[in-house]
Design a protein around this motif. Structure first.
Motif, mmCIF file in Angstrom:
data_model
loop_
_atom_site.group_PDB
_atom_site.id
_atom_site.type_symbol
_atom_site.label_atom_id
_atom_site.label_comp_id
_atom_site.label_asym_id
_atom_site.label_seq_id
_atom_site.Cartn_x
_atom_site.Cartn_y
_atom_site.Cartn_z
ATOM 1 N N GLU A 26 0.842 -1.200 0.000
ATOM 2 C CA GLU A 26 0.000 0.000 0.000
ATOM 3 C C GLU A 26 0.878 1.252 0.000
ATOM 4 O O GLU A 26 0.609 2.222 -0.699
ATOM 5 C CB GLU A 26 -0.917 -0.001 1.219
ATOM 6 N N TRP A 27 1.915 1.210 0.802
ATOM 7 C CA TRP A 27 2.841 2.332 0.883
ATOM 8 C C TRP A 27 3.512 2.574 -0.470
ATOM 9 O O TRP A 27 3.593 3.706 -0.941
ATOM 10 C CB TRP A 27 3.879 2.046 1.963
ATOM 11 N N ARG A 28 3.980 1.499 -1.104
ATOM 12 C CA ARG A 28 4.632 1.631 -2.404
ATOM 13 C C ARG A 28 3.673 2.204 -3.443
ATOM 14 O O ARG A 28 4.052 3.047 -4.259
ATOM 15 C CB ARG A 28 5.156 0.280 -2.885
ATOM 16 N N TYR A 29 2.416 1.752 -3.417
ATOM 17 C CA TYR A 29 1.431 2.259 -4.381
ATOM 18 C C TYR A 29 1.167 3.745 -4.126
ATOM 19 O O TYR A 29 1.140 4.550 -5.048
ATOM 20 C CB TYR A 29 0.126 1.463 -4.306
ATOM 21 N N LEU A 30 0.973 4.098 -2.866
ATOM 22 C CA LEU A 30 0.652 5.482 -2.527
ATOM 23 C C LEU A 30 1.805 6.427 -2.887
ATOM 24 O O LEU A 30 1.592 7.467 -3.523
ATOM 25 C CB LEU A 30 0.333 5.595 -1.036
ATOM 26 N N VAL A 31 3.015 6.063 -2.532
ATOM 27 C CA VAL A 31 4.164 6.899 -2.854
ATOM 28 C C VAL A 31 4.361 6.960 -4.371
ATOM 29 O O VAL A 31 4.611 8.028 -4.934
ATOM 30 C CB VAL A 31 5.446 6.373 -2.155
ATOM 31 N N GLY A 32 4.207 5.817 -5.037
ATOM 32 C CA GLY A 32 4.388 5.786 -6.483
ATOM 33 C C GLY A 32 3.391 6.647 -7.226
ATOM 34 O O GLY A 32 3.736 7.334 -8.184
ATOM 35 N N THR A 33 2.142 6.644 -6.783
ATOM 36 C CA THR A 33 1.127 7.431 -7.500
ATOM 37 C C THR A 33 1.090 8.884 -7.053
ATOM 38 O O THR A 33 1.028 9.780 -7.887
ATOM 39 C CB THR A 33 -0.273 6.810 -7.323
#
Length: 187
Positions: free
Chosen positions: A136-143
């Motif tokens: 979730e963290w990776r998705y949020l930071v990535g987007t």
């Protein structure tokens, strides 16, 4: 007493009609005596001449015709570069169209909207940072921060796009649980 290289170059330039190569180079640049910068460029050409004289691979005195052709071409190229730089500098200094600038400046609403989005992004990062999973963290930071697509996030972290979409679904569920008050959940 031996003559200095600059003195030899200037003596050669002013002997006979050798100075005509300077005028010919300026003429090729479409500069005539009425041009505002004519005298400046003529002086530049005169200052370039000793360097060209010294750089000529053979003795200019023994091969004057070859040297003069070489010198004229070298002066032309050097002055052409200077002319281009000067014109580019003038273009940068020209006044622009202020109407375009005024319309390009963000309005107060746009700025407030951007500040609100930044605050919201920070809030989301705090919510997920404390309780979210690594995906979730990776998705949020990535987007939000890096503004990557799902495919770019997958490539960055070495996973499939389906995994990134799972991270997104998990993130949405967590945000719905944490951000939506129970009384407004069905709305």
């Amino acid at each position: 007493m031996k003559e200095s290289p600059h003195a030899a170059a200037y003596r050669f330039l002013y002997d006979g009609d050798h100075e005509i190569i300077l005028f010919a180079a300026l003429k090729r640049l479409h500069m005539n005596r009425s041009h505002a910068d004519y005298e400046d460029y003529l002086q530049e050409a005169r200052l370039l001449f000793p360097e060209i004289y010294a750089a000529f691979p053979e003795n200019p005195e023994t091969k004057p015709h070859q040297f003069l052709a070489y010198a004229q071409q070298k002066i032309y190229w050097t002055l052409l570069d200077k002319l281009r730089r000067d014109r580019k500098q003038l273009e940068r200094q020209e006044p622009g169209n202020q109407d375009e600038l005024i319309t390009a400046v963000a309005s107060d609403d746009d700025i407030l909207d951007a500040i609100g989005q930044a605050d919201f992004r920070q809030y989301l990062l705090k919510v997920i940072g404390g309780a979210g999973t690594t995906g979730e963290w990776r998705y949020l930071v990535g987007t939000l921060l890096d503004q990557l697509t799902a495919e770019e996030i997958a490539t960055r972290h070495g996973v499939s796009r389906n995994t990134v979409y799972k991270w997104r679904r998990s993130l949405i569920r967590r945000l719905v649980r944490n951000l939506t008050p129970p009384e407004n959940f069905s709305n």
